[in-house]
Design a protein around this motif. Structure first.
Motif, mmCIF file in Angstrom:
data_model
loop_
_atom_site.group_PDB
_atom_site.id
_atom_site.type_symbol
_atom_site.label_atom_id
_atom_site.label_comp_id
_atom_site.label_asym_id
_atom_site.label_seq_id
_atom_site.Cartn_x
_atom_site.Cartn_y
_atom_site.Cartn_z
ATOM 1 N N GLU A 1 0.875 12.959 -0.096
ATOM 2 C CA GLU A 1 -0.195 13.189 0.790
ATOM 3 C C GLU A 1 -1.055 11.833 1.077
ATOM 4 O O GLU A 1 -0.775 11.036 0.373
ATOM 5 N N ILE A 2 -1.733 11.899 2.095
ATOM 6 C CA ILE A 2 -2.308 10.926 2.765
ATOM 7 C C ILE A 2 -3.748 10.751 2.194
ATOM 8 O O ILE A 2 -4.470 11.718 1.932
ATOM 9 N N ASP B 1 -7.483 4.017 4.185
ATOM 10 C CA ASP B 1 -8.404 3.035 4.513
ATOM 11 C C ASP B 1 -7.524 1.552 4.556
ATOM 12 O O ASP B 1 -8.005 0.958 5.370
ATOM 13 N N ILE B 2 -6.506 1.482 3.743
ATOM 14 C CA ILE B 2 -5.888 0.258 3.563
ATOM 15 C C ILE B 2 -4.773 0.163 4.638
ATOM 16 O O ILE B 2 -4.610 -1.239 5.026
ATOM 17 N N ALA B 3 -4.000 1.201 4.796
ATOM 18 C CA ALA B 3 -2.844 1.301 5.711
ATOM 19 C C ALA B 3 -3.178 2.227 6.995
ATOM 20 O O ALA B 3 -2.277 3.104 6.875
ATOM 21 N N PRO B 4 -3.876 2.190 7.722
ATOM 22 C CA PRO B 4 -4.437 3.111 8.736
ATOM 23 C C PRO B 4 -3.216 3.491 9.353
ATOM 24 O O PRO B 4 -3.278 4.716 9.871
ATOM 25 N N ASP B 5 -2.652 2.303 9.837
ATOM 26 C CA ASP B 5 -1.274 2.605 10.883
ATOM 27 C C ASP B 5 -0.275 3.643 10.208
ATOM 28 O O ASP B 5 0.134 4.413 11.037
ATOM 29 N N ALA C 1 0.877 -1.159 -0.053
ATOM 30 C CA ALA C 1 0.037 -0.035 -0.028
ATOM 31 C C ALA C 1 0.744 1.228 0.013
ATOM 32 O O ALA C 1 0.540 2.345 -0.853
ATOM 33 N N ILE C 2 1.926 1.196 0.882
ATOM 34 C CA ILE C 2 2.593 2.563 0.837
ATOM 35 C C ILE C 2 3.549 2.892 -0.644
ATOM 36 O O ILE C 2 3.762 4.138 -0.907
ATOM 37 N N ARG C 3 3.629 1.797 -1.346
ATOM 38 C CA ARG C 3 4.192 1.988 -2.844
ATOM 39 C C ARG C 3 3.059 2.638 -3.721
ATOM 40 O O ARG C 3 2.935 3.657 -4.375
ATOM 41 N N GLU C 4 2.064 1.704 -3.688
ATOM 42 C CA GLU C 4 0.773 1.828 -4.628
ATOM 43 C C GLU C 4 -0.089 3.135 -4.418
ATOM 44 O O GLU C 4 -0.556 3.691 -5.622
ATOM 45 N N TYR C 5 -0.404 3.243 -3.099
ATOM 46 C CA TYR C 5 -1.282 4.432 -2.811
ATOM 47 C C TYR C 5 -0.616 5.707 -2.252
ATOM 48 O O TYR C 5 -1.489 6.183 -1.779
ATOM 49 N N TYR C 6 0.477 5.616 -2.002
ATOM 50 C CA TYR C 6 1.128 6.727 -1.328
ATOM 51 C C TYR C 6 2.112 7.273 -2.083
ATOM 52 O O TYR C 6 2.291 8.275 -2.398
ATOM 53 N N GLU C 7 3.219 6.482 -2.355
ATOM 54 C CA GLU C 7 4.476 6.838 -3.268
ATOM 55 C C GLU C 7 4.072 7.244 -4.603
ATOM 56 O O GLU C 7 4.270 8.115 -5.313
#
Length: 265
Positions: free
Chosen positions: A225-226, A232-236, A29-35
């Motif tokens: 940005e968040i 939703d996928i990586a709340p922590d 998720a950190i790659r696909e939906y954040y970076e």
């Protein structure tokens, strides 16, 4: 990924070991939906453009570039990653169309002629390299006038805060000197089984100077940005990044159409 320098002996072998399950990293998720959404905002139109995917890993994003209409070429220092990428393009839609080279980014990209590509994309790789000067000199050489370099890397502020104020379980350092470029390893292991990955942290200035000294201009600077999907996928992770500095820094550099007019100093 880019290979190591003399005091980073395990980088290449580390990514050889990661290769069999690397899709777990690119799909994270950190790659696909954040970076990636931030990097995508920095990309120029890709259709028909020759693109170097620098430190291409297993070819996940190389394939994405091809699907967007680009004419990509991949390079990675890890033999295992190069094999994975070549296997990805061994059959199917892009069979035989995408060259993939095994080479260290600090060695000058000898397989490419001067002014051979319209875009260089380098995602989350340079944090494993001390010598950015050699890398950006090579990027500038192979880039056509008017072309761009898009880079994502560890955020210098995050790297410093992690080490100086609160050491996360995976950050193998007890302090940091902000003005220095320092090696700091991270442990990506699970359940008590360590897997050490070498990183370098550097001050913010050092994230720009190698590119500008190579004659490139800073065109855009973005911090991820968040997104709602990421939250939703990586709340922590989302909560951690919302309360502190971003995890990544995303940059776009321009090679001027008349690079001879650019001076540094």
């Amino acid at each position: 990924m880019p290979a190591e320098d003399d005091d980073q002996p395990i980088s290449r072998s580390t990514y050889d070991e990661l290769a069999p399950g690397y899709e777990d990293i690119t799909d994270a998720a950190i790659r696909e939906y954040y970076e990636w959404p931030t990097v995508e905002r920095l990309l120029p139109p890709l259709d028909g453009k020759r693109v170097l995917d620098a430190a291409c890993g297993d070819g996940f994003y190389t394939e994405r570039l091809a699907e967007a209409g680009a004419d990509p070429v991949g390079v990675d220092a890890s033999p295992a990653m190069v094999r994975r990428t070549r296997e990805r393009f061994g059959d199917g839609r892009f069979a035989g169309e995408i060259p993939v080279h095994e080479a260290d980014l600090t060695d000058g990209l000898p397989f490419l002629d001067d002014e051979a590509v319209d875009l260089v994309l380098c995602q989350l790789a340079l944090e494993h390299v001390r010598d950015w000067e050699a890398v950006f000199a090579a990027f500038a050489r192979v880039l056509r006038p008017g072309g761009r370099v898009v880079v994502s890397t560890s955020h210098p502020v995050r790297d410093y805060v992690d080490a100086e104020f609160f050491v996360r379980d995976h950050v193998l350092a007890e302090s940091a000197t902000y003005g220095d470029t320092e090696r700091v390893d991270r442990d990506w292991g699970d359940d008590g089984d360590p897997f050490v990955v070498p990183f370098y942290r550097r001050p913010l200035q050092a994230a720009f100077e190698p590119a500008t000294e190579a004659g490139l201009l800073v065109e855009r600077v973005l911090e991820p940005e968040i997104t709602d999907v990421f939250a939703d996928i990586a709340p922590d992770h989302a909560a951690e990044f919302r309360d502190g500095p971003p995890n990544f820094l995303c940059l776009r550099f321009l090679k001027p159409a008349d690079s001879a007019t650019i001076t540094t100093g």
